[in-house]
Design a protein around this motif. Structure first.
Motif, short mmCIF file in Angstrom:
data_model
loop_
_atom_site.label_atom_id
_atom_site.label_comp_id
_atom_site.label_asym_id
_atom_site.label_seq_id
_atom_site.Cartn_x
_atom_site.Cartn_y
_atom_site.Cartn_z
N PRO A 9 0.82 -1.22 0.00
CA PRO A 9 0.00 0.00 0.00
C PRO A 9 0.85 1.27 0.00
N ARG A 10 0.46 2.21 -0.83
CA ARG A 10 1.06 3.54 -0.86
C ARG A 10 -0.06 4.53 -0.59
N VAL A 11 0.18 5.42 0.34
CA VAL A 11 -0.87 6.34 0.78
C VAL A 11 -0.36 7.77 0.65
N ASN A 12 -1.20 8.65 0.15
CA ASN A 12 -0.92 10.08 0.16
C ASN A 12 -1.81 10.72 1.21
N ALA A 13 -1.31 11.75 1.86
CA ALA A 13 -2.10 12.50 2.84
C ALA A 13 -1.60 13.93 2.85
N ILE A 14 -2.45 14.81 3.33
CA ILE A 14 -2.05 16.21 3.50
C ILE A 14 -2.27 16.61 4.95
N PRO A 48 -6.60 12.10 0.43
CA PRO A 48 -7.45 12.36 -0.73
C PRO A 48 -8.41 11.19 -0.96
N LEU A 49 -9.57 11.51 -1.48
CA LEU A 49 -10.50 10.48 -1.89
C LEU A 49 -10.04 9.89 -3.22
N LYS A 50 -10.60 8.79 -3.62
CA LYS A 50 -10.27 8.17 -4.91
C LYS A 50 -10.45 9.21 -6.03
N ASN A 51 -9.45 9.33 -6.88
CA ASN A 51 -9.43 10.26 -8.02
C ASN A 51 -9.46 11.74 -7.62
N GLU A 52 -9.06 12.07 -6.39
CA GLU A 52 -9.01 13.45 -5.94
C GLU A 52 -7.56 13.90 -5.86
N SER A 53 -7.26 15.07 -6.39
CA SER A 53 -5.90 15.60 -6.35
C SER A 53 -5.56 16.06 -4.93
N LEU A 54 -4.28 16.31 -4.68
CA LEU A 54 -3.87 16.82 -3.38
C LEU A 54 -4.50 18.18 -3.10
N ASN A 157 -7.47 9.29 -15.93
CA ASN A 157 -8.87 8.88 -16.08
C ASN A 157 -9.65 9.87 -16.94
N GLU A 158 -9.37 11.16 -16.76
CA GLU A 158 -10.06 12.19 -17.52
C GLU A 158 -9.54 12.27 -18.96
N LEU A 159 -8.36 11.73 -19.22
CA LEU A 159 -7.77 11.77 -20.57
C LEU A 159 -8.17 10.56 -21.42
N ALA A 160 -8.93 9.66 -20.87
CA ALA A 160 -9.22 8.37 -21.53
C ALA A 160 -9.78 8.52 -22.95
N GLU A 161 -10.49 9.59 -23.23
CA GLU A 161 -11.07 9.78 -24.57
C GLU A 161 -10.25 10.72 -25.46
#
Length: 177
Positions: A9-14, A48-54, A157-161
């Protein structure tokens, strides 16, 4: 088959250091029901939540915990914590408050601590092992504030298209035989 050495597991936090013009720093007390460090003092922030930036997590946590939209000046420090089977990157942001406000969010107990109060706090009063060290570094001006512009969020994820993204992504795919 993926390499098992990278399977952890790798975790980011602020965490956010909010300093008033008086040099006092906002501390929040964890509730008695907190699983990590009940009734200990720390800084606002979280994961951060899933798919949420810092930066997105920063804005959400400030609204949730203190009820205010505070603007960060930048990154004060990044703590890399290796704990058990996981690695945590704790991005410690710095923000200035215009005054010693009363948090209106989820934080039930707060205090604006003076440099002397922070210095005199016992290590066992803190939510994080490194909090006292980090705050004393802020108060002595030992680290520069790094502008948040050094963090460029690219949400694949936003670049998928996006056609260029799809072309790039498919160029790395191995063809099955």
């Amino acid at each position: 088959m993926s390499d098992p050495r990278y399977d952890y597991p790798r975790v980011n936090a602020i965490k956010v250091i909010i300093q008033a013009p008086s040099k006092k720093i906002l501390l929040l007390q964890e509730p008695e029901t907190n699983e990590w460090m009940p009734l200990h003092w720390g800084l606002p922030g979280g994961k951060p939540l899933k798919n949420e930036s810092l930066l997105g997590a920063f804005r959400r946590k400030m609204t949730e915990e203190i009820g205010l939209d505070v603007e960060p000046e930048g990154i004060f420090r990044i703590e890399e914590l290796i704990q058990g089977d996981k690695t945590i990157f704790m991005y410690i942001l710095f923000a200035k408050a215009q005054d010693e406000f009363i948090p209106q969010g989820e934080a039930k107990t707060h205090r604006w601590a003076t440099p002397e109060e922070i210095h005199n706090m016992s290590l066992t009063e803190w939510t994080e092992f490194f909090n006292k060290d980090v705050l004393e570094s802020v108060l002595t001006g030992e680290h520069p504030i790094i502008p948040l512009s050094v963090v460029e969020t690219r949400n694949y994820n936003e670049l998928a298209e996006d056609e260029k993204y799809k072309e790039w992504f498919s160029s790395g795919k191995k063809e099955s035989k």
